[in-house]
Motif scaffolding. Sequence first.
Motif, PDB file in Angstrom:
ATOM      1  N   SER A  91       1.608   6.033   6.821  1.00 41.33           N
ATOM      2  CA  SER A  91       0.230   6.533   6.761  1.00 41.33           C
ATOM      3  C   SER A  91      -0.814   5.424   6.876  1.00 41.33           C
ATOM      4  CB  SER A  91       0.012   7.305   5.455  1.00 41.33           C
ATOM      5  OG  SER A  91       0.273   6.492   4.322  1.00 41.33           O
ATOM      6  N   THR A  95       6.338   7.542   6.124  1.00 40.34           N
ATOM      7  CA  THR A  95       5.703   8.153   7.293  1.00 40.34           C
ATOM      8  C   THR A  95       4.710   7.212   7.971  1.00 40.34           C
ATOM      9  OG1 THR A  95       3.871   9.152   6.056  1.00 40.34           O
ATOM     10  CG2 THR A  95       5.931  10.403   6.173  1.00 40.34           C
ATOM     11  N   ASP A 139       3.622  -1.065   4.030  1.00 42.32           N
ATOM     12  CA  ASP A 139       3.404   0.338   3.696  1.00 42.32           C
ATOM     13  C   ASP A 139       4.643   0.890   3.001  1.00 42.32           C
ATOM     14  OD1 ASP A 139       2.577   2.962   3.627  1.00 42.32           O
ATOM     15  OD2 ASP A 139       2.022   3.042   5.759  1.00 42.32           O
ATOM     16  N   LYS A 147      10.953   4.093  -1.885  1.00 44.48           N
ATOM     17  CA  LYS A 147       9.858   4.094  -2.856  1.00 44.48           C
ATOM     18  C   LYS A 147      10.175   3.115  -3.975  1.00 44.48           C
ATOM     19  CE  LYS A 147       6.704   7.205  -5.231  1.00 44.48           C
ATOM     20  NZ  LYS A 147       6.395   8.609  -5.585  1.00 44.48           N
ATOM     21  N   ASP A 167       4.926   3.996   2.278  1.00 42.71           N
ATOM     22  CA  ASP A 167       5.016   5.382   2.727  1.00 42.71           C
ATOM     23  C   ASP A 167       5.893   5.413   3.985  1.00 42.71           C
ATOM     24  OD1 ASP A 167       4.731   7.977   3.540  1.00 42.71           O
ATOM     25  OD2 ASP A 167       2.569   7.873   3.886  1.00 42.71           O
ATOM     26  N   THR A 175       0.821  -1.202   0.000  1.00 41.10           N
ATOM     27  CA  THR A 175       0.000   0.000   0.000  1.00 41.10           C
ATOM     28  C   THR A 175       0.856   1.254   0.000  1.00 41.10           C
ATOM     29  OG1 THR A 175      -1.878   1.099   1.119  1.00 41.10           O
ATOM     30  CG2 THR A 175      -0.168   0.145   2.531  1.00 41.10           C
ATOM     31  N   TYR A 176       0.276   2.325  -0.572  1.00 35.28           N
ATOM     32  CA  TYR A 176       0.976   3.607  -0.597  1.00 35.28           C
ATOM     33  C   TYR A 176      -0.038   4.745  -0.613  1.00 35.28           C
ATOM     34  CZ  TYR A 176       3.936   7.503  -2.063  1.00 35.28           C
ATOM     35  OH  TYR A 176       4.587   8.717  -2.114  1.00 35.28           O
ATOM     36  N   CYS A 177      -0.178   5.409   0.506  1.00 38.44           N
ATOM     37  CA  CYS A 177      -0.964   6.644   0.624  1.00 38.44           C
ATOM     38  C   CYS A 177      -2.401   6.496   0.140  1.00 38.44           C
ATOM     39  CB  CYS A 177      -0.269   7.787  -0.130  1.00 38.44           C
ATOM     40  SG  CYS A 177       1.328   8.272   0.582  1.00 38.44           S
ATOM     41  N   ARG A 178      -3.040   5.396   0.509  1.00 37.51           N
ATOM     42  CA  ARG A 178      -4.454   5.208   0.183  1.00 37.51           C
ATOM     43  C   ARG A 178      -5.199   4.736   1.430  1.00 37.51           C
ATOM     44  NH1 ARG A 178      -3.513   2.067  -5.499  1.00 37.51           N
ATOM     45  NH2 ARG A 178      -3.759   3.832  -6.939  1.00 37.51           N
TER      46      ARG A 178
END
Length: 306
Positions: free
Chosen positions: A43, A41, A37, A68, A39, A9-12
């Motif tokens: 998220s 951070t 994740d 990334k 991301d 997952t990435y920022c969703r």
Amino acid sequence: MNISLCIATYCRPERLTVLLDDLVHQEHLPNEVVVVDNDATGSARAVVERRRVLGAPFPIQYDIQPVKNISLTRNRTVTLASGDWIAFIDDDERAPAAWLKQLTETVIRYSADGALGPVVPIVPTDAPSWIRHGRFYEWARMKTGAIIPLNKLRFGNVLLRGALLRDTQTPFDPDYGLTGGEDGDMLGRLVQQGARIVWCDEAVVHEPVEPARLSLRWLLLRALRGGQDFARHRLTGRFGHLTSTGRARLFLRALLQSAIAIGLALLSWPRGQHRAVYWLLKASANLGKMSIFLGWHYREYEGKLT
């Protein structure tokens, strides 16, 4: 069947929330869910913690892969997965209750090493009419049990025998980590090594099409990347050995087909924008094939051509 269900997952966070909600209602529950994740951070952490608090009939592992790169992120899910079988679903998809059950029944019925199912796009009703008429987000479907051709292998809805992925430390090639295409590359290698991967037409998942994808620019760039993926796989022998003559034919065929497609786009425009766009996408895909010979790559996850 002992199944680990993996999600990169990435920022969703909103999409991941509803996906996890879907998974707790599966008729065949996974033995665990692994969320990695991409991301840095973190998220997605709050989403996973929320689901844990609400309760889930399976443990949920969560980890962060900070660099990334979609390949590194998928590889991390495989490392964490403990199941004999590994299922993958994208973080922006929706899974009906019978989804995982249908995949498992198919690999058993057809003695397969893996099964892929359809990803059905949900196009917003307010999308431009040429997009709704063009059906640009749909993939070809097959009869359940059919062996999937090498050039149709893709991710987003798949169940695989875990041992196939654990034979190497990097089942997904990091060189595809910013461009995409890591899924077809990995599945193609598995098939070349003898894996039997079949289609399961009943195991549908749904993918709401994001507003950012409702544009000609996005479609052209996705087609360009698809052409690049095909050429990269062809040149590296994913579809069989390619001689120097074969390489030249690949380039010249793409050149000819792109010119023909542009001409057909111009001729088709009076009959409807969606018809013209269909041929423009064919042209873009063939331009993508040629661009690989020049060393150009569209890095979709960075949004730039290098």
